[in-house]
Design a protein around this motif. Structure first.
Motif, PDB file in Angstrom:
ATOM      1  N   CYS A 280       0.694  -1.251   0.276  1.00  0.00           N
ATOM      2  CA  CYS A 280      -0.077   0.128  -0.102  1.00  0.00           C
ATOM      3  C   CYS A 280       0.872   1.389  -0.067  1.00  0.00           C
ATOM      4  O   CYS A 280       2.016   1.351   0.804  1.00  0.00           O
ATOM      5  N   VAL A 281       0.392   2.333  -0.830  1.00  0.00           N
ATOM      6  CA  VAL A 281       1.215   3.484  -0.656  1.00  0.00           C
ATOM      7  C   VAL A 281       0.477   4.512   0.102  1.00  0.00           C
ATOM      8  O   VAL A 281      -0.849   4.659  -0.123  1.00  0.00           O
ATOM      9  N   PRO A 282       1.137   5.191   1.000  1.00  0.00           N
ATOM     10  CA  PRO A 282       0.534   6.216   1.777  1.00  0.00           C
ATOM     11  C   PRO A 282       0.073   7.347   0.782  1.00  0.00           C
ATOM     12  O   PRO A 282       0.796   7.700  -0.102  1.00  0.00           O
ATOM     13  N   ASN A 283      -1.381   7.809   1.340  1.00  0.00           N
ATOM     14  CA  ASN A 283      -1.936   8.797   0.282  1.00  0.00           C
ATOM     15  C   ASN A 283      -1.703  10.069   1.274  1.00  0.00           C
ATOM     16  O   ASN A 283      -1.404  10.196   2.718  1.00  0.00           O
ATOM     17  N   GLU A 284      -2.510  11.171   0.853  1.00  0.00           N
ATOM     18  CA  GLU A 284      -2.337  12.457   1.625  1.00  0.00           C
ATOM     19  C   GLU A 284      -3.297  12.454   2.938  1.00  0.00           C
ATOM     20  O   GLU A 284      -3.080  13.076   3.774  1.00  0.00           O
ATOM     21  N   PHE A 285      -4.119  11.298   2.845  1.00  0.00           N
ATOM     22  CA  PHE A 285      -4.900  11.243   4.116  1.00  0.00           C
ATOM     23  C   PHE A 285      -4.092  10.582   5.225  1.00  0.00           C
ATOM     24  O   PHE A 285      -4.097  10.772   6.164  1.00  0.00           O
ATOM     25  N   SER A 286      -3.194   9.635   4.603  1.00  0.00           N
ATOM     26  CA  SER A 286      -2.398   8.879   5.628  1.00  0.00           C
ATOM     27  C   SER A 286      -1.456   9.822   6.491  1.00  0.00           C
ATOM     28  O   SER A 286      -1.428   9.821   7.600  1.00  0.00           O
ATOM     29  N   PHE A 287      -1.003  10.486   5.654  1.00  0.00           N
ATOM     30  CA  PHE A 287       0.145  11.648   6.086  1.00  0.00           C
ATOM     31  C   PHE A 287      -0.693  12.619   7.047  1.00  0.00           C
ATOM     32  O   PHE A 287      -0.363  12.765   8.243  1.00  0.00           O
ATOM     33  N   GLY A 288      -1.916  12.973   6.440  1.00  0.00           N
ATOM     34  CA  GLY A 288      -2.841  14.142   7.252  1.00  0.00           C
ATOM     35  C   GLY A 288      -3.245  13.427   8.896  1.00  0.00           C
ATOM     36  O   GLY A 288      -2.931  14.218   9.667  1.00  0.00           O
TER      37      GLY A 288
END
Length: 849
Positions: free
Chosen positions: A176-184
């Protein structure tokens, strides 16, 4: 009618007979011809019926029915969803585990896991999350980024940031690739934990990976840095935002303003606000209603009421307008800063401007009025509330009831409670606890017990706050044995229920209250037993508990034992607090261990703990009382003033008395003058200095202090030992001074004990000054006739309190038979009807016979 609708209607008609509903559903749904979509539509209804009836065995059978008749994964998902939505996520997970044990090879969709993880996090079931995660790993269920986002969010909300970061780092391992929500999500977790710096590092990782920019992440960091007071870092984030092609919006600026106001940097926030108002060419967003409200709240909380008022006027002029939220902030600020009349005016203005005050508006004003003891005004506001069509809620009634309790008006509070119930607004625990606490403080044990009984009867979930009030009340009434019994009853109930989540388990406050009372009563051994019991019950001590032992041991002179407790305290990782040092200093001083006492004060400073007024008072008391070292004690007063530690009145009393006792009246007078320069001309200071001078036979100095006090027109002179003073003056043949003092007391219209005249009258007779003696005798009778008309003390002159309510002195004067010519003359005049019939009639009453 279609099968699903018909079955659903039948089930609903049999909701009160769940067993029949289950039999109907099982018979119809078991038919292979029954459509799957109809089965799915009726499944939530039958599940709710079974859950409501706690028919958990049938829930297991329902799962088997699904697997036998309708093997669709969607149907199983639906059952799990319904169970989770009904608050039984643990049951849903157990159903999943049961399914796994019977069908280990049957695949389950990731959507089911996501659903159960989401509800497990919502309902705070971390064990269920762990089980689901491990099951996914064992069954090699392909993870989704959304799954990881759920896990990271749940761990962050639980404060497990390290675990959240580990899960974040494992995303790539699971494909899985972290998306902007993961970082947020993770950035927000760091910011909430006060670790915005780590959040910024994560943002830089996000930028380096080329993950899509999200202004929410930037705004979160800006707000967090501002709250931590790191404005430079906040500006750096804003610059990064611009570099990434994003434009700071009003939320960005509101985040900065909110953070700055929250950390007390209101002036800095106001500069940003002003830039938003005027710098249109820079492309800054215009302030919105939230911006204005943030600034208004910031000004009010810092007491900058002129700036707040100007902002209010600006809002009116610029067309932004004042909504009810703005008015409530303004009301709260006015009340917080004691501007109650202005607050009442704001309420009137709201009505004039057509802005309907909410229940919050009225409650804010009522709360401020009650805190300032203005209960009548608070009741008026409640009437206005009702007239305005707003029904008082439990908070409104509780505010007023708490106000009555605070002033000790228990009967009024009870009446108010009855009115509250009669109006259909039932009190909550806070309301009842306020009244209960006041009843205990007033010593009204029976009424308190009756209220507690009613709370139980009405089904209130008594919490530990309630029981701690009861236990504290029992301790203050000297019934510590009953308090201990109450605590043990709670433990017995806990052990019987076997419920670890019981909210009525004795806590640290409970044990602190009982241990403190036992120590004060000298029952140190029992206090130690309670301490051991507390630890055995997994209620772990804090520094307050240790301070209780240290303080009480020091007060009883057991300093060695106190230091042993201190050693244990530090061994457990608790550092000495200001209270600890103050107790130890007092204990050492009482043992005349002054060198060690000064050593502790130096240690305090080295550890960054500033001595307070209690520290200095303890040292001054010990130096004066135990060592007679008044010079060193006086130096400590100078040190206090130099270091900006404000002395209190007790500080000066501790110095004045020992100085007077050893005849150092001039230094005592100097200390007295310093106290007046700090506190102003307080009656308590004058009376204390005067009484010490009289006790030391410094009569002329005492006269100067007393005459000055009379000129100050204090409300009363009951605290002045003026009778002893006048006697001493007369015995020292200072009759002129005594006469001057009495005349001044009369001239200033102080009502005082008429018997004070007798030494002066006797002295005047003995020196042959019969005329003045007669004048004083007549004045004495006049005062006596006014003061002793009834059993109650009356005011002789306006604004002056009668000194003494005791009639014994006046009776003794009239019944004296010591050969005094003045006394005989007074009695003769009374017998001749000298215009004082009221005295004669009063003296003939049965209580004088």
């Amino acid at each position: 009618m279609e099968p699903a609708r018909e079955l659903t209607k039948t089930l609903l008609n049999n909701t009160k007979n769940p067993k029949l509903a289950w039999q109907i559903f099982k018979r119809i749904a078991s038919n292979p011809q029954f459509p799957s979509d109809s089965f799915n539509k009726s499944l939530p209804v039958v599940t709710r019926i079974l859950i409501g009836a706690k028919m958990f065995t049938e829930i297991n059978n329902l799962q088997q029915l699904i697997l036998q008749s309708h093997t669709s994964d969607h149907t199983l998902l639906l059952l799990m969803r319904v169970l989770a939505q009904l608050g039984h996520v643990n049951l849903a997970v157990s159903q999943l585990q049961a399914f796994r044990s019977h069908h280990p090879d049957k695949p389950i969709s990731i959507s089911l896991y996501n659903l159960l993880i989401r509800f497990s996090i919502r309902d705070n079931h971390p064990d269920c999350v762990r089980v689901l995660y491990e099951d996914m790993v064992v069954c090699r269920v392909p993870f989704e980024t959304y799954t990881f986002n759920l896990l990271i969010g749940g761990l962050c909300d639980s404060g497990c940031l390290e675990d959240a970061r580990k899960v974040f780092d494992k995303m790539r391992e699971r494909g899985c690739v972290p998306n902007e929500f993961s970082f947020g999500i993770l950035v927000r977790g760091y910011c909430r934990a006060g670790r915005a710096g780590e959040g910024l590092e994560l943002l830089e990782v996000m930028r380096s990976m080329g993950v899509g920019s999200n202004i929410v992440v930037y705004n979160t960091l800006v707000s967090a840095f501002c709250k931590e007071g790191k404005t430079n870092e906040a500006e750096k984030v804003v610059e990064m935002l611009r570099e990434d092609g994003l434009v700071p919006n009003v939320v960005t600026f509101n985040s900065r303003i909110s953070g700055l106001c929250g950390s007390g940097k209101v002036l800095e926030a106001s500069r940003i606000f002003r830039d938003m108002q005027v710098d249109n060419e820079l492309g800054l967003p215009q302030p919105d209603m939230i911006t204005y409200n943030l600034m208004l709240d910031g000004f009010c909380k810092e007491g900058m009421m002129e700036e707040a008022k100007t902002l209010i006027e600006t809002m009116k002029e610029t067309g932004v307008g004042l909504k009810v939220e703005s008015y409530n902030i303004w009301l709260s600020g006015l009340v917080r800063n004691g501007m109650l009349l202005e607050a009442q005016g704001v309420l009137n203005e709201m009505a004039e401007k057509g802005v309907q005050p909410t229940i919050v508006s009225y409650n804010i004003l009522m709360n401020g009025l009650c805190k300032n003891g203005m209960l009548r005004d608070a009741k008026t506001v409640m009437s206005l509330m009702k007239n305005g069509g707003v029904t008082p809620d439990v908070v409104s009634y509780s505010i007023l009831l708490h106000g009555y309790c605070k002033k000790g008006m228990i009967s009024e509070a009870n009446k108010h409670l009855n009115i509250m119930i009669a109006n259909g607004c039932f009190p909550n625990n806070y309301t009842c606890n306020s009244l209960l606490e006041s009843l205990w403080k007033e010593g009204k044990v029976l009424e308190a017990e009756e209220l507690l009984k009613k709370m139980k009867e009405r089904g209130y979930a008594l919490n530990m706050v309630t029981y701690n009030i009861v236990i504290d009340g029992l301790c203050k009434l000297g019934q510590v044995d009953k308090a201990v019994e109450t605590m043990h009853d709670l433990w017995d109930q806990e052990d019987t229920d076997g419920n670890d989540n019981n909210s009525c388990k004795p806590d640290l406050i409970t044990y602190s209250t009982i241990i403190n009372t036992l120590c004060k009563d000298g029952k140190l051994d029992e206090a130690k037993k309670k301490f051991i019991e507390m630890i055995g019950r997994n209620v772990y001590p804090d520094s307050v508990i240790y301070d209780i032992f240290v303080s009480n041991l020091c007060k009883k002179g057991k300093v060695s034992s106190a230091f042993r407790v201190l050693k244990e305290m530090e061994k457990k990782g608790y550092n000495k607090s200001l209270q600890t040092y103050n107790s130890l200093i007092l204990g050492l001083g009482m043992k005349s261990q002054f060198f060690e006492m000064y050593g502790l004060m130096n240690e305090m400073r080295e550890r960054g703990i500033a001595p307070n007024v209690s520290t200095y008072n303890n040292m001054i008391r010990c130096l004066c009382e135990s060592g007679g070292q008044t010079d060193d004690a006086t130096k400590l007063l100078d040190e206090m003033l130099d270091k900006g530690v404000s002395p209190n009145i007790s500080t000066f009393k501790l110095l004045i008395r020992p100085l007077c006792q050893i005849g150092e009246f001039r230094p005592a007078q100097e200390v007295f003058n310093i106290s007046l320069s700090i506190f102003g001309h307080k009656e308590t200071l004058y009376s204390f200095m005067f009484n010490e001078l009289v006790a030391g036979d410094e009569l002329l100095e005492a006269k100067d202090v007393f005459m000055s006090a009379l000129d100050r027109c204090f409300f009363g002179i009951a605290n002045f030992s003026y009778q002893d003073f006048i006697n001493r003056l007369c015995k020292a043949e200072m009759l002129e001074c005594a006469t001057e003092v009495v005349k001044k007391m009369v001239k200033k219209r102080y009502a005082f004990e008429p018997a004070s005249f007798m030494p002066v009258i006797d002295g005047l007779r003995m020196t042959g000054n019969n005329r003045n003696a007669d004048e004083f005798a007549e004045l004495m009778l006049e005062m006596g006739s006014e003061v002793k008309v009834s059993n109650q003390v009356t005011k002789v002159y306006k604004r002056r309190k009668v000194v003494n309510n005791d009639e014994s002195n006046w009776r003794n004067v009239l019944h004296r038979d010591d050969g005094s010519g003045a006394t005989l003359k007074i009695l003769n005049k009374i017998q001749k009807g000298w215009g004082y019939e009221r005295i004669l009639l009063n003296m003939q009453s049965p209580k004088y016979v």
